[in-house]
Design an enzyme around this catalytic site. Sequence first.
Site, PDB file in Angstrom:
ATOM      1  CD  GLU A 117     -12.576 -29.947  39.426  1.00 28.43           C
ATOM      2  OE1 GLU A 117     -12.724 -30.309  38.250  1.00 28.43           O
ATOM      3  OE2 GLU A 117     -11.556 -30.207  40.113  1.00 28.43           O
ATOM      4  CE  LYS A 169      -4.127 -30.819  37.069  1.00 31.52           C
ATOM      5  NZ  LYS A 169      -5.471 -31.022  36.475  1.00 31.52           N
ATOM      6  CG  HIS A 190      -0.934 -29.104  38.242  1.00 30.00           C
ATOM      7  ND1 HIS A 190      -1.233 -28.946  36.905  1.00 30.00           N
ATOM      8  CD2 HIS A 190      -1.648 -28.148  38.904  1.00 30.00           C
ATOM      9  CE1 HIS A 190      -2.086 -27.941  36.770  1.00 30.00           C
ATOM     10  NE2 HIS A 190      -2.357 -27.456  37.962  1.00 30.00           N
ATOM     11  CG  HIS A 210      -8.083 -28.251  37.679  1.00 30.28           C
ATOM     12  ND1 HIS A 210      -7.138 -28.225  36.673  1.00 30.28           N
ATOM     13  CD2 HIS A 210      -7.628 -27.383  38.632  1.00 30.28           C
ATOM     14  CE1 HIS A 210      -6.157 -27.378  36.989  1.00 30.28           C
ATOM     15  NE2 HIS A 210      -6.436 -26.867  38.177  1.00 30.28           N
TER      16      HIS A 210
END
Length: 412
Positions: free
Chosen positions: A314, A335, A340, A303
């Site tokens: 994370e 990203k 994002h 992510h």
Amino acid sequence: MGTKKIVVTGIGATSPLGGTAEESWQNLLKGESGASPLEQEWVARLELPVTFAAQARVQPTEVLERVESKRLDPATQFAVIAARAAWADAGSPDVVPERFGVDWATGIGGVWTLLDAWDTLRERGPRRVLPMTVPMLMPNAGAAAIEMSLGARAGARTVVSACASSTESVVNAYEHLQAGYADIIIAGGAEAAIHPLPLASFASMQALSKQNDSPATASRPYDVNRDGFVLGEGAAALVLETEEHALARGAKIYAELLGGAVTSDAFHITAPDPEGSAAARAMIAAVESSGLTLDDVAHINAHATSTPVGDIAEYKALLHVFGDRLASIPVSATKASTGHLLGGAGAIEAIFTVKALQERTAPPTINLTEQDPEIALDVVREPRALPEGDLVAISNSFGFGGHNAVVAFRSV
């Protein structure tokens, strides 16, 4: 564990890296950044503290006919473009409409339509508000536009789970195919929130990078100098179907969707659980629901938003899941290149995960100059060859509200 094999037979996207899925993938491999200064007049007029974003490389008005685009919010415009591209990539299959469904997603929905209509109401009165305002702003507008455009009658469902939205839509599609609700489903998500209000709000909560002097290097997951994410826009779609249906029509197959999982933190509306326990459960369930083990995972699309708190949380979740083996699993944080895409992020990253398996190449993470010593990951910095044989990869998405969604794919 599902009894049916679910496969990916089509991909489509429009993103800050390119107007198609393939162009986005190729520019990702080249290490390009989709971030750039915003040139709209409202940036200076409203004195926004963040003056850049990752805008779509090809604006939807360049693709759609004017008559169609005027009746769709920008988020829905992106959705239609990505879904049509994915459908064409899948061979525009001749499918019974009642066996063809849509699982779509967005994090915010029609923010441009809503706020433009509010300005019109205040400045020009109620009679000047367009009659299509509500159908354009509603979060399910993307799913509705896709099912009407392509003739899907098995259901058109919408997930709104912040930045986990489109990964959750892929999980839903997997479950709906397993349950027999459809033979083929388009899943994905879209977002078009590069608007003054979301920019101001995200900046106010210290979520956005404020490196206005260098937009292309502002998103830097895992770097000691990371200071927030870069807002992006676009859409991505995957055509998913049962292997039986795909083989019967002679479809090309990109990868197998092994499964997915959704959990929730029950912790905080914006901050992730610092221990990442619920995120870890989602990763474990996504893999083990397929009958495989965590030892089978050979690649991770993280992510990794480039926020100081999120990246650490994370990492802790990954460490809980993979233990000592985590240090040897190549991790990509894409990203850094795309920005994002909020509700569209999971879908474009699912496509990148599928392409990584298909081409056996883990994509690079750009802008990482000094890795945070507290995040001991094997971060891919240049395109890296993945091993031969059967490969499994996961893609993580986490969103405001404590939403966690993870999907697992296998090479074919």
